[in-house]
Design a protein around this motif. Structure first.
Motif, short mmCIF file in Angstrom:
data_model
loop_
_atom_site.label_atom_id
_atom_site.label_comp_id
_atom_site.label_asym_id
_atom_site.label_seq_id
_atom_site.Cartn_x
_atom_site.Cartn_y
_atom_site.Cartn_z
N CYS A 186 -0.31 7.62 0.58
CA CYS A 186 -1.33 8.51 1.12
C CYS A 186 -2.42 7.77 1.88
O CYS A 186 -3.17 8.38 2.65
N ASP A 187 -2.52 6.46 1.66
CA ASP A 187 -3.55 5.67 2.35
C ASP A 187 -3.04 5.01 3.63
O ASP A 187 -3.79 4.28 4.29
N ASP A 189 -1.95 6.68 6.27
CA ASP A 189 -2.21 7.56 7.42
C ASP A 189 -0.99 7.67 8.33
O ASP A 189 -1.08 7.51 9.55
N SER A 191 1.89 8.77 10.73
CA SER A 191 2.18 9.75 11.77
C SER A 191 3.52 9.34 12.37
O SER A 191 4.19 8.45 11.83
N SER A 195 1.72 3.67 11.30
CA SER A 195 0.93 3.62 10.07
C SER A 195 -0.35 2.87 10.38
O SER A 195 -0.51 2.29 11.46
N ARG A 196 -1.27 2.85 9.42
CA ARG A 196 -2.55 2.17 9.62
C ARG A 196 -2.49 0.69 9.29
O ARG A 196 -3.51 -0.02 9.37
#
Length: 319
Positions: A186-187, A189, A191, A195-196
């Motif tokens: 969940c951390d 992000d 799409s 990812s982050r």
């Protein structure tokens, strides 16, 4: 410790070793892994093209990796390399350190509640096969992703209607400074194919959760995916997988086809006749040929359809 292209990091050989400096096991401040200078990367990527890494490091284990990265000068470029499937290594090579996760990072272990824990170097096909064998469904699509856990966790890899975001519980990541962290899904992000995770972050392990399923039914679905890939994609060529992201509400291959690019060539690179969202190396293509052809396809698609294709294949290194 600062790594520069002209530096020699070698400071000793393993007992009994007679290899030249920079080849074989390196002993450097307790580092136990394999460190090579000016290491060719072309043989390690699917396109079979591109330059060398300033340094190529294959760590012995997680502790070895964290120790090595923590010893680097802050700001030293770090890049992880998996199977090299969705990657163009530019002809000028890759600055800094390329980290390749070997057998020590390829473990696959079944946990409770239909969770599978995998090393960052484990190929997707083996993850899917292990899940099948123990009756865990929901991971079949990994059979269709030509990469390792580290790569498809980072880019939210997907195929056949599913993506990593659907199954990831969390992942263990070593940051460029050697810091080891566990990040919940969940951390990240997630799409589409993103990812982050920052550049240089290396996914060393991940946990995926499926559901109870029948091994025969899971196997049938995996066979269907394998057959569909074989029939529709140029798997037996030097390729890099899907070249461009699918624009929202459209398919990249259709746009490429509409722009008249099927079979288009530049030097030794060609748009696949079989699936025109794939670029292939027909023999002796340089990475400049391959990337240049992709840019020409983007130009023609924009001119014909008004849509801007985004690269899905990662392009790294010096031009």
């Amino acid at each position: 410790m600062s790594i520069q292209p002209g530096d020699n990091l070698y400071s000793g050989q393993a007992p009994g070793s007679h290899e030249e400096p920079g080849v074989g096991e390196v002993v450097l401040g307790g580092i136990r892994g394999d460190l090579k200078k000016d290491a060719s990367l072309a043989k390690l990527v699917w396109f079979k093209s591109g330059g060398a890494a300033d340094w190529l490091f294959e760590p012995a284990d997680i502790e070895d990796l964290t120790a090595f990265l923590s010893s680097l000068e802050r700001g030293t470029p770090v890049m992880a390399l998996g199977l090299g499937s969705n990657l163009i290594i530019r002809d000028g090579g890759v600055p800094g350190v390329v980290v390749r996760l070997g057998k020590a990072f390829s473990s696959i272990e079944v946990k409770r509640d239909h969770v599978i824990e995998c090393g960052g170097g484990a190929p997707g096909i083996l993850v899917a096969s292990n899940a099948r064998d123990v009756g865990i469904a929901g991971l079949e699509f990994l059979r269709g992703i030509p990469g390792t856990v580290g790569g498809f966790v980072r880019m939210n890899g997907g195929a056949y209607g599913r993506e990593v975001a659907d199954i990831l519980v969390d992942c263990d990541v070593v940051m460029p400074d050697g810091t080891y962290v566990t990040i919940p899904a969940c951390d990240l992000d997630y799409s589409y194919r993103h990812s982050r995770l920052t550049d240089g972050a290396i996914v060393v392990a991940a946990r995926f959760k499926g559901v109870a399923g029948d091994p025969k039914e899971i196997g049938t679905e995996m066979d269907r995916i394998a057959e569909e890939r074989e029939n529709s994609q140029p798997l037996r060529t030097k390729t890099g997988g899907s070249t461009f992201k699918n624009p929202e509400g459209n398919k990249a291959w259709k746009l490429v086809d509409e722009a008249g690019c099927r079979g288009l060539t530049l030097g030794g690179a060609q748009v696949s006749e079989k699936h025109c969202n794939f670029l292939i190396n027909t023999g002796e293509a340089t990475s400049s040929d391959i990337e240049g052809l992709g840019e020409e396809v983007r130009r023609r698609v924009a001119e014909k359809t008004g849509m801007a294709l985004e690269w899905e294949i990662k392009r790294v290194g010096r031009p």
